[in-house]
Motif scaffolding. Structure first.
Motif, PDB file in Angstrom:
ATOM      1  N   GLY A  13       0.818  -1.210   0.000  1.00 17.56           N
ATOM      2  CA  GLY A  13       0.000   0.000   0.000  1.00 17.56           C
ATOM      3  C   GLY A  13       0.850   1.256   0.000  1.00 17.56           C
ATOM      4  O   GLY A  13       0.534   2.244  -0.682  1.00 17.56           O
ATOM      5  N   SER A  47      -2.212  -3.874 -10.316  1.00 18.14           N
ATOM      6  CA  SER A  47      -3.599  -3.615  -9.922  1.00 18.14           C
ATOM      7  C   SER A  47      -4.419  -4.872  -9.643  1.00 18.14           C
ATOM      8  O   SER A  47      -5.257  -4.886  -8.740  1.00 18.14           O
ATOM      9  N   PHE A  50      -3.919  -5.932  -6.021  1.00 16.24           N
ATOM     10  CA  PHE A  50      -4.218  -5.024  -4.907  1.00 16.24           C
ATOM     11  C   PHE A  50      -5.172  -5.711  -3.928  1.00 16.24           C
ATOM     12  O   PHE A  50      -6.237  -6.191  -4.324  1.00 16.24           O
ATOM     13  N   LEU A  53      -6.401  -2.389   0.324  1.00 20.41           N
ATOM     14  CA  LEU A  53      -5.794  -1.069   0.164  1.00 20.41           C
ATOM     15  C   LEU A  53      -6.179  -0.168   1.330  1.00 20.41           C
ATOM     16  O   LEU A  53      -7.329  -0.129   1.754  1.00 20.41           O
ATOM     17  N   VAL A  57      -4.783   5.319   0.546  1.00 23.40           N
ATOM     18  CA  VAL A  57      -4.383   4.917  -0.805  1.00 23.40           C
ATOM     19  C   VAL A  57      -5.595   4.903  -1.732  1.00 23.40           C
ATOM     20  O   VAL A  57      -5.532   5.373  -2.873  1.00 23.40           O
ATOM     21  N   SER A  58      -6.706   4.381  -1.232  1.00 25.93           N
ATOM     22  CA  SER A  58      -7.941   4.367  -2.025  1.00 25.93           C
ATOM     23  C   SER A  58      -8.368   5.786  -2.386  1.00 25.93           C
ATOM     24  O   SER A  58      -8.776   6.063  -3.523  1.00 25.93           O
ATOM     25  N   CYS A 126      -8.580  -3.765 -10.288  1.00 24.60           N
ATOM     26  CA  CYS A 126      -8.537  -4.030  -8.848  1.00 24.60           C
ATOM     27  C   CYS A 126      -9.856  -4.622  -8.361  1.00 24.60           C
ATOM     28  O   CYS A 126      -9.876  -5.602  -7.613  1.00 24.60           O
ATOM     29  N   ASN A 134     -11.128  -5.288  -1.135  1.00 24.58           N
ATOM     30  CA  ASN A 134     -10.873  -3.850  -1.301  1.00 24.58           C
ATOM     31  C   ASN A 134     -12.105  -3.025  -0.925  1.00 24.58           C
ATOM     32  O   ASN A 134     -12.622  -2.236  -1.719  1.00 24.58           O
TER      33      ASN A 134
END
Length: 255
Positions: A13, A47, A50, A53, A57-58, A126, A134
């Motif tokens: 991350g 990606s 991922f 996250l 970061v998101s 992602c 996520n």
């Protein structure tokens, strides 16, 4: 990062956050197409992997698209203004100058749209590969869904945004049914919804895979470039006119 403390962030991350920061800095300060192309390619390659996250970061991923959207809107306005000026001007010299400026704006717009498309592809990759892992990204997309309004019918983004919209609408319905809308309750609902989400509703896109292709004699670019950075960053005085490698770089660029 000095403006905030990033707690409980994974190494992956943090890597994504640093690359995103590099892209944003490059867009606003350096405007080096080579740099942001490679940074985006690196993010695209990662990606599909991922997972979990960090909230920050998101937010940075979605914020990058928002920044690009504002630049896109501004460039469109400049193109429209330039087009009006071209219609008002009659002299040949002025029209030639205006044509050059107009073409530069059009080229800038094309580059911005390419980058916007890639950011959307990164988000889509992602979500399609690791939706359940996520939740923070889903939450951020729900919170900022309005930024996509002007691009849902755009030819360059329509297909990829259909996937993202399916996800946003699905989870928005889950959130609308909640009696309490605190962050904890919302994320809990998102986690439950992610387990039930039918992935077959999403359109499948080719997996993002970019490969670095080295040009012939890359040292012609990299050696002068690295020494230019050294020259600009160190506190030692060097006469730039006496540095032969800079002259080689100018010769290389002019070819």
């Amino acid at each position: 990062y000095t403006e905030r403390s990033l707690n409980e962030i994974s190494l992956g991350g943090l890597l994504v956050a640093v690359v995103l920061r590099t892209i944003q800095f490059n867009m606003t300060r350096m405007r080096d197409k080579y740099l942001h192309t490679n940074c985006l390619a690196a993010l695209a390659n990662m990606s599909s992997q991922f997972q979990n996250l960090h909230t920050y970061v998101s937010q940075r991923i979605v914020s990058l698209f928002n920044l690009l959207a504002r630049k896109h809107s501004k460039t469109l306005d400049l193109i429209q203004q330039q087009s009006k000026q071209q219609q008002q001007q009659q002299t040949l010299t002025t029209n030639t100058s205006n044509d050059h400026i107009f073409n530069e704006y059009v080229q800038d717009l094309s580059i911005i749209e390419d980058v916007m498309r890639m950011v959307l592809e990164i988000i889509n990759s992602c979500l399609t590969h690791a939706l359940r892992h996520n939740i923070n990204l889903i939450y951020t997309l729900l919170y900022n869904r309005d930024i996509f309004d002007n691009y849902r019918t755009h030819a360059s983004f329509q297909d990829i945004l259909q996937n993202i919209d399916i996800i946003i609408i699905y989870f928005a319905e889950k959130v609308d049914k909640l009696e309490q809308r605190s962050t904890e309750y919302v994320k809990e609902a998102l986690e439950m919804g992610a387990k039930q989400f039918p992935l077959d509703r999403l359109k499948k896109f080719p997996e993002l895979k970019f490969k670095y292709v080295e040009e012939e004699q890359p040292e012609d670019f990299f050696v002068p470039y690295v020494w230019t950075l050294v020259y600009k960053s160190c506190n030692l005085y060097w006469s730039s006119e006496s540095i032969l490698i800079f002259k080689q770089q100018q010769s290389f660029i002019s070819q």
